[in-house]
Design an enzyme around this catalytic site. Structure first.
Site, PDB file in Angstrom:
ATOM      1  N   SER A   1       0.963  -1.057  -0.091  1.00 12.53           N
ATOM      2  CA  SER A   1      -0.038  -0.031  -0.100  1.00 12.53           C
ATOM      3  C   SER A   1       0.807   1.319  -0.018  1.00 12.53           C
ATOM      4  O   SER A   1       0.239   2.360  -0.350  1.00 12.53           O
ATOM      5  CB  SER A   1      -0.993   0.007   1.285  1.00 12.53           C
ATOM      6  OG  SER A   1      -0.310  -0.311   2.365  1.00 12.53           O
TER       7      SER A   1
ATOM      8  N   HIS B   1      -5.498  -4.409  -1.499  1.00 10.38           N
ATOM      9  CA  HIS B   1      -5.417  -3.316  -2.363  1.00 10.38           C
ATOM     10  C   HIS B   1      -5.438  -3.728  -3.815  1.00 10.38           C
ATOM     11  O   HIS B   1      -5.313  -3.216  -4.814  1.00 10.38           O
ATOM     12  CB  HIS B   1      -4.184  -2.534  -2.179  1.00 10.38           C
ATOM     13  CG  HIS B   1      -4.327  -1.613  -0.968  1.00 10.38           C
ATOM     14  ND1 HIS B   1      -4.850  -0.455  -1.187  1.00 10.38           N
ATOM     15  CD2 HIS B   1      -3.852  -1.561   0.260  1.00 10.38           C
ATOM     16  CE1 HIS B   1      -4.916   0.431  -0.016  1.00 10.38           C
ATOM     17  NE2 HIS B   1      -4.304  -0.417   0.810  1.00 10.38           N
TER      18      HIS B   1
ATOM     19  N   LYS C   1     -12.398  -1.068   1.076  1.00  8.30           N
ATOM     20  CA  LYS C   1     -11.544  -0.311  -0.228  1.00  8.30           C
ATOM     21  C   LYS C   1     -12.133  -0.308  -1.345  1.00  8.30           C
ATOM     22  O   LYS C   1     -13.389   0.386  -1.260  1.00  8.30           O
ATOM     23  CB  LYS C   1     -10.022  -0.806  -0.245  1.00  8.30           C
ATOM     24  CG  LYS C   1      -9.321  -0.917   1.112  1.00  8.30           C
ATOM     25  CD  LYS C   1      -8.277  -1.189   1.115  1.00  8.30           C
ATOM     26  CE  LYS C   1      -7.291  -1.117   2.410  1.00  8.30           C
ATOM     27  NZ  LYS C   1      -7.326  -0.367   3.380  1.00  8.30           N
TER      28      LYS C   1
END
Ligand SMILES: Cc1ncc(COP(=O)(O)O)c(C=O)c1O
Length: 406
Positions: A193, A221, A253
């Site tokens: 990240s 992610h 996310k």
């Protein structure tokens, strides 16, 4: 001086202020910004209209009408809360439906939803490797993996970031261990990240198979971003479930809601929910959350444009920033670091960007090395070309003003 100290007594709470003051003094405290309204491309932060450039809401789903509709409907039919932990009285049809849909989306035998991604890592990792086992971790893995590993009773090995020779070295040493390790678990982030680089999961899976190791990827992610229709890194590398045994992720996310999850075999899911203390001992998601997560999967399955636009925007922004002369590191994903070196410069860049109408926060030591302070931008599918040009102009202007670029 505080009265108890004068009397030589122990003060039970003085450390709270002292340690906080220390953080403030060394500028390591968090100064929280307030988002007044939804997380949208143009949003209101601390009373100022700015372009959102650092949210994890990659696809803009957190404010998608179908998600809001699903959440509202679930509240009307099922109420505001679930009433319990799942093993007792809080296992609603909405949770079961979500897990079925997620397993289908991930092309896995089964999936299990946790309250958060952090809870998934902290709850499951310690159960997978105990006494007599070895956990091998990339040195830059996320804090929730690190904490999960700390809770485990197994031994630990660390390999250099994404360095497969080093992973090979750790595995070769592990094979010499006497008595032989009962189990070996290799854990990696899918997308890192801070830098936006990807784990070489195909090579990790190959090495894992050669050594009979379990492979666990945290794809927080990568989902909604990589692979077919945003199915994630396992899909990106076209790896079988026999090679990557635990695919962990989060709804917080790209899915735009909240909640962790793992996908894999039925054996994995049966094991995980019976053993993870974070799952067993913590209340289940409110109905609105579970329904919105299912709606997010629906949207990914039926509206492929979001993932496509995310990548178009990513390519456009990266190229423009490179052309301007910024150091954007080795990212191959929509996370684009703008590396400036000193933390003071990163902070100044962030505050000037905010003044110019772009919201992107600095990432400084100890989150990254002292000389690698940066602004971490995260691309969003909901941004238009005009929005991107607006941000690029701001970066260019302030980059020159701060002598980051020429
Ligand atoms: C790689 C990684 N794993 C796990 C998490 C935790 O996920 P959650 O927000 O669902 O707790 C994050 C979020 O910051 C993350 O970046």
């Amino acid at each position: 001086m505080i009265e108890e100290e004068v009397l030589g007594m122990r003060n039970p709470t003085s450390f709270l202020r002292e340690e906080y003051d220390e953080l403030v003094k060394s500028e390591l405290d968090w100064k929280l910004r307030v988002l007044q309204g939804p997380s949208t491309p143009w949003c209101n932060v601390d009373g100022k209209k700015v372009l959102m450039f650092c949210s994890n809401n990659y696809l803009g789903l957190s404010n998608h009408p179908k998600m809001k509709e699903a959440a509202i409907k679930a509240i009307q039919t099922h109420g505001a809360g679930s009433g319990s932990v799942r093993p007792i009285a809080g296992n609603m049809d909405l949770h079961v439906e979500l897990e079925k849909r997620l397993a289908r989306f991930k092309d896995a035998e089964a999936s299990l939803v946790y309250q958060t991604g952090f809870a998934a890592n902290a709850g499951l990792i310690p159960q997978l490797a105990g006494k007599g086992d070895l956990i091998i971790s990339d040195e830059l893995n996320h804090g929730s993996i690190i904490d999960g590993v700390r809770l485990a009773h197994g031994e630990r090995g660390v390999y250099k970031h994404t360095n497969m020779q080093d992973l090979q070295r750790v595995l070769a040493e592990a094979e010499k261990h006497d008595p032989p390790y009962r189990r070996i678990l290799i854990i990696t982030d899918g997308v890192f990240s801070m830098d936006g680089d990807m784990a070489p999961l195909d090579q990790i899976a190959k090495l894992g198979a050669e050594h009979g190791a379990m492979v666990y990827v945290d794809d927080a992610h990568g989902e909604g971003v990589l692979g077919e229709g945003g199915r994630g890194i396992v899909s990106h590398f076209k790896l079988g479930r026999d090679k990557v045994h635990v695919e962990m992720g989060t709804f917080s996310k790209a899915f735009g809601v909240v909640g962790g999850h793992v996908s894999g075999s039925k054996d994995l899911v049966n094991f995980a929910y019976n053993k993870s203390r974070t799952w067993l001992l913590s209340g289940s998601h409110p109905p609105g959350v579970a329904a919105a997560c299912t709606a997010a999967i629906d949207i990914l399955e039926t509206e492929p444009k979001h993932v496509q636009t995310l990548w178009e925007n990513t390519r456009y922004f990266k190229k423009a920033m490179k052309d301007l002369g910024f150091n954007i590191g080795n990212s191959t994903t929509p996370i684009t670091p703008v590396i400036v070196g000193e933390s003071g410069v990163a902070k100044k860049l962030s505050s000037r960007l905010y003044e110019e109408g772009v919201f992107a926060l600095p990432i400084i030591f100890p989150m990254v090395a002292r000389d690698k302070a940066r602004i971490r931008t995260i691309m969003n599918a909901a941004l238009t070309k005009e929005d991107l040009d607006f941000a690029i102009r701001a970066f260019g202007k302030i980059g020159k003003e701060l002598h980051i670029i020429k």
